[in-house]
Every structure is written in C-alpha cells, then in structure tokens.
Design an enzyme around this catalytic site. Structure first.
Site, short mmCIF file in Angstrom:
data_model
loop_
_atom_site.label_atom_id
_atom_site.label_comp_id
_atom_site.label_asym_id
_atom_site.label_seq_id
_atom_site.Cartn_x
_atom_site.Cartn_y
_atom_site.Cartn_z
N ASP A 114 -9.77 -3.86 -7.15
CA ASP A 114 -9.27 -2.89 -6.17
C ASP A 114 -10.04 -1.59 -6.33
OD1 ASP A 114 -7.79 -1.10 -4.61
OD2 ASP A 114 -5.92 -2.17 -5.00
N CYS A 160 0.85 -1.21 0.00
CA CYS A 160 0.00 0.00 0.00
C CYS A 160 0.88 1.26 0.00
CB CYS A 160 -0.95 -0.03 1.20
SG CYS A 160 -1.96 -1.51 1.29
N HIS A 197 -8.33 -5.04 -2.74
CA HIS A 197 -7.17 -4.40 -2.13
C HIS A 197 -6.82 -5.04 -0.79
CE1 HIS A 197 -4.40 -0.96 -1.83
NE2 HIS A 197 -4.57 -1.12 -0.53
#
Length: 291
Positions: free
Chosen positions: A225, A178, A258
C-alpha cells in the site's frame, strides 16, 4: 441466496483486456472471465491515511445497479438492502471519499446483505459533493476539512435509530473502506453497542486515545500500500497490543495494493485473486463471529 452481479472495467484507456465478474456465495468468492468492455478513464482518490492524505488509483469501477434502494434517514440519504430473512442483524457500510453512491461500495453492501444482514450505506458527507476524479489535488486538504471521518456522530446516531426503529435491528456492526476505515476505527472506540467492526485500509493519526476499542475489530491492510506504509501498521499493532482490552486482529495481505478488497486494481494478476477472496471471506467471517 441471490447473488449481485457486475462488470469490472479497467482504467487503461483503449486497452484490450478481459473483464472479470465477481461471483459469491456465503462461503467463497470466485472469479470468471468475460468479454471485452469499453475502457474508462483513470479515477484517482483517497483519504485512507489520516496522517498523510494523498491520492491513489481507484483501479476498476464496478458497473453495478444494486439490489437495494435509496431512502431518507432523517437529514441524510442512504442505500439500504434488506436481508430476505429478518434475523435482527444489520451492518453499516461506510464509504470512501468517492461517496456513498460508488457502485463498488454498494456491491460490497449487497454482498454482506446476502450473508444474513440488513445493510445500509449512508451519505456521511451529508449532501456535500464527493471528491471528483478530475479534482485539483491542491484543493484536497481544503475539501477534506468539511468531511472529517472522526466527526460523524450525528449522522451515525441517525443511522442507528433508523436501523433499530425501521429495520428492527438488535445486533449491529460496521464496515468501512479507506476514509470509511478511519470512521470505523473512530466509531468502534465510541459506540459500545456495535458488536463488531471491520476497518479496510484506513488508519488514523497516532495518539493515545485511539486504541481503546469497545468491541472486536478487524483491520485489513495491503503489504504494498503506497498510502499506508507498513511502519504505521506495525505501530498500530504495537499500540493495540499494549492498550486494547477487547478482541482485535490486524491482517496484512502479501503483495496487495491499496483498494484490493473493493476496487480490483489494474495490476491485479490471477495470483492476487486468492488474497481478494480471502479478505472478503475474513470480513464476512468476522461479522458472523461477533454479530
């Protein structure tokens, strides 16, 4: 190889569910079912998309103590796991915005370490608080101003010195998740001494200066995502094809969301497990190939 163990807990309060314990070896990662565990409240965070910072669900938080220990590295703290066999290889693992002490990230560092690397998870926030799961998202942009994933060179230099002087590392790679995925992209354009990098669902703003990778880099994305749309992944693919002169790979995992590599989501079905396993294998294989 000694295997780290932990318990994933769902974010659905009062939910009646089964948790899954991750088992790994140097070649594969398997899942097995376990008994019920107390649910924990939803945790929300993210800064995986530099162009459009926004929140996502952490999914499951790993209850995991760790196989390593905390050390002081010049002006920052870090979590270090030494490889039982000193092969002169090390991997820097870069946190997401939930911070260097997130058990999930330490678990991934220990998993990598079990495959022949000394690993280190530095506090790239340099003592500043990580994002709070109860934080007011209207304050997030202001919070982020002092935690720029592309302004970590001072800390990164300190970590490199530590690995070389204290751990006798001769070959070094980097992995980030991330926020840390953005940081990986940055350092792979900045430090030619890094043998390999793996950026896991992190993407930087489009500009002409972000495609000159110094060494092989793997980018891992999720098809579904909500934070990083496929259009941005396609643009990255196009620009790297035009400008990049070293080995790279962009891999998008079908049906995944995600955080699937280091934070197993609530909506993760048994059919998702092969993708999680494959992404982790790909990460290890990339490091093994180029480090």
């Amino acid at each position: 190889m000694k295997i780290p163990s932990g318990t994933w807990t769902t974010t659905e309060d009062k939910a009646n569910y089964s948790y899954q314990r991750l088992l790994c070896n140097s070649q594969c990662f398997l899942w097995s079912l376990g008994p019920y565990r107390t649910a924990q409240p939803i945790l929300r965070f993210l800064m995986a998309n530099e162009a459009h910072p926004c929140p996502c669900d952490i999914g499951h938080r790993l209850e995991y103590g760790g196989m390593g220990h905390e050390v002081q590295v010049e002006h920052i703290k870090a979590y270090v796991t030494r490889c039982p066999v000193d092969a002169g290889k090390a991997v820097i693992v870069i946190q997401d915005i939930f911070g260097w002490q997130l058990p999930n990230t330490r678990y991934m560092a220990d998993l990598i370490s079990g495959n022949g690397y000394t690993t280190i998870v530095p506090d790239f926030f340099v003592g500043q608080e990580p994002w709070s799961p109860t934080g007011d998202w209207s304050t997030f942009p202001e919070w982020l101003k002092t935690r720029n994933a592309r302004k970590i060179n001072k800390e990164f230099d300190a970590v490199l010195r530590y690995l070389k002087q204290q751990c006798h590392a001769q070959k070094i790679g980097v992995v980030g998740f991330c926020w840390g995925g953005i940081a990986v992209h940055h350092v792979m354009m900045t430090y030619p001494e890094l043998r390999a990098g793996v950026s896991v669902y992190g993407i930087v703003k489009d500009s002409e200066d972000i495609y000159s990778l110094k060494n092989p880099t793997l980018f891992i994305f999720a098809e579904n995502d909500a934070v990083i749309p496929l259009e941005q992944v396609s643009l990255l693919t196009q620009k790297l094809k035009e400008h990049c002169k070293v080995e790279y790979q962009i891999k998008t995992f079908s049906g995944q969301t995600h955080g699937f590599v280091h934070r197993k989501r609530e909506d993760c079905l048994p059919a998702d497990k092969p993708y999680i396993d494959e992404a982790r294998r790909n990460l290890i294989e990339w490091l093994n190939k180029y480090i």
